[in-house]
Enzyme design. Structure first.
Site, PDB file in Angstrom:
ATOM      1  N   ASP A   8     -45.603  13.422   5.959  1.00  6.31           N
ATOM      2  CA  ASP A   8     -46.371  12.185   6.015  1.00  6.31           C
ATOM      3  C   ASP A   8     -47.004  11.929   4.652  1.00  6.31           C
ATOM      4  O   ASP A   8     -47.680  12.814   4.106  1.00  6.31           O
ATOM      5  CB  ASP A   8     -47.464  12.272   7.082  1.00  6.31           C
ATOM      6  CG  ASP A   8     -46.902  12.245   8.496  1.00  6.31           C
ATOM      7  OD1 ASP A   8     -45.661  12.162   8.635  1.00  6.31           O
ATOM      8  OD2 ASP A   8     -47.697  12.295   9.454  1.00  6.31           O
ATOM      9  N   ASP A 130     -44.094   4.404  19.290  1.00  2.00           N
ATOM     10  CA  ASP A 130     -45.356   5.131  19.143  1.00  2.00           C
ATOM     11  C   ASP A 130     -46.277   4.660  20.259  1.00  2.00           C
ATOM     12  O   ASP A 130     -46.772   3.529  20.214  1.00  2.00           O
ATOM     13  CB  ASP A 130     -45.973   4.856  17.774  1.00  2.00           C
ATOM     14  CG  ASP A 130     -45.005   5.181  16.636  1.00  2.00           C
ATOM     15  OD1 ASP A 130     -44.263   6.170  16.770  1.00  2.00           O
ATOM     16  OD2 ASP A 130     -44.982   4.437  15.641  1.00  2.00           O
TER      17      ASP A 130
END
Length: 246
Positions: A8, A130
């Protein structure tokens, strides 16, 4: 099932967030290219990259870093999400050597965009689901839509999507275990390959996912491999062993 390490990216660093909160980050490394190399060396068959700043801005913020990783490890497919909301962005990534692009926010707001992209670059488009409480979140997880993750997944059943990447936001970065049942429920609802994400933190999570009768295609691991709670090479080997026994 393959085990996919996550990288990330935020402000040029490799970080992990808790439940996707941009103000709750842990910086793990200032050199994302070196981090990628560490996971490739451990046996990763694919890398999962997320441009966190790009997800919030709606356009890439770490494009050069991602290109550098693609150049450094050309034999390891990359899947990249965060800020991919135009055809041009998707094509730039593919031209730079990225294997798969992940569309999230625009998939919710404009499903036809995903369908058109799949026709142009078949087999290279993933959809990021998500979910917060079963509903799809957008804009770097800052907004929650009224679209159920399972309903959106079914919309893409015949679109040619390469995979659905399902994240339970409530589990992400919390080291509380993966929501295996929700992942299996999604896999039962569609024929598209499902990749689990969010909370995969132990070999038991890996075994549960790899042994699912629905045939989960992949498991993304993040904080656990950075904190040292899960050894990536062992997780990869465990998934392979469980798969061989199925």
């Amino acid at each position: 099932m393959i085990v996919i390490p996550a990288i990330d990216l935020k402000n040029g660093h490799c970080v992990r967030l808790r439940q996707g909160r941009m103000d709750d980050e842990t910086i793990f490394d200032a050199d994302p290219v070196a981090v990628a190399g560490r996971w490739v060396e451990a046996g990763a068959e694919r890398l999962h990259l997320v441009d966190l700043d790009g997800a919030v801005r709606g356009e890439p913020a770490h494009e050069q870093t991602i290109h550098a990783i693609a150049r450094a490890y050309p034999d390891t497919p990359l899947q990249i999400g965060g800020g991919i909301r135009s055809r041009e962005t998707a094509l730039r990534y593919l031209e730079a050597g990225v294997g798969y692009v992940i569309v999230g926010t625009r998939a919710v707001r404009e499903p036809a965009f995903v369908e058109e992209l799949c026709r142009e670059i078949p087999g290279r488009v993933c959809v990021g689901l998500d979910a917060r409480g079963g509903y799809v979140a957008t804009d770097g997880w800052e907004q929650t839509s009224e679209v159920a993750a399972v309903d959106l997944a079914r919309r893409f059943e015949d679109a040619g999507v390469a995979a659905l990447i399902f994240t339970d936001i409530g589990r992400d970065g919390m080291m509380q275990g993966c929501n295996v049942e929700a992942t299996r429920e999604l896999a039962r609802a569609v024929s598209i390959p499902v990749i689990a994400s969010g909370g995969v933190s132990s070999l038991e999570d890996v075994r549960s996912l790899a042994g699912s009768p629905e045939g989960i295609a992949g498991a993304i691991v993040g904080r656990a491999i950075y904190d040292g709670g899960l050894d990536l090479a062992t997780a990869i080997r465990t998934a392979q062993e469980v798969g061989d026994d199925r």
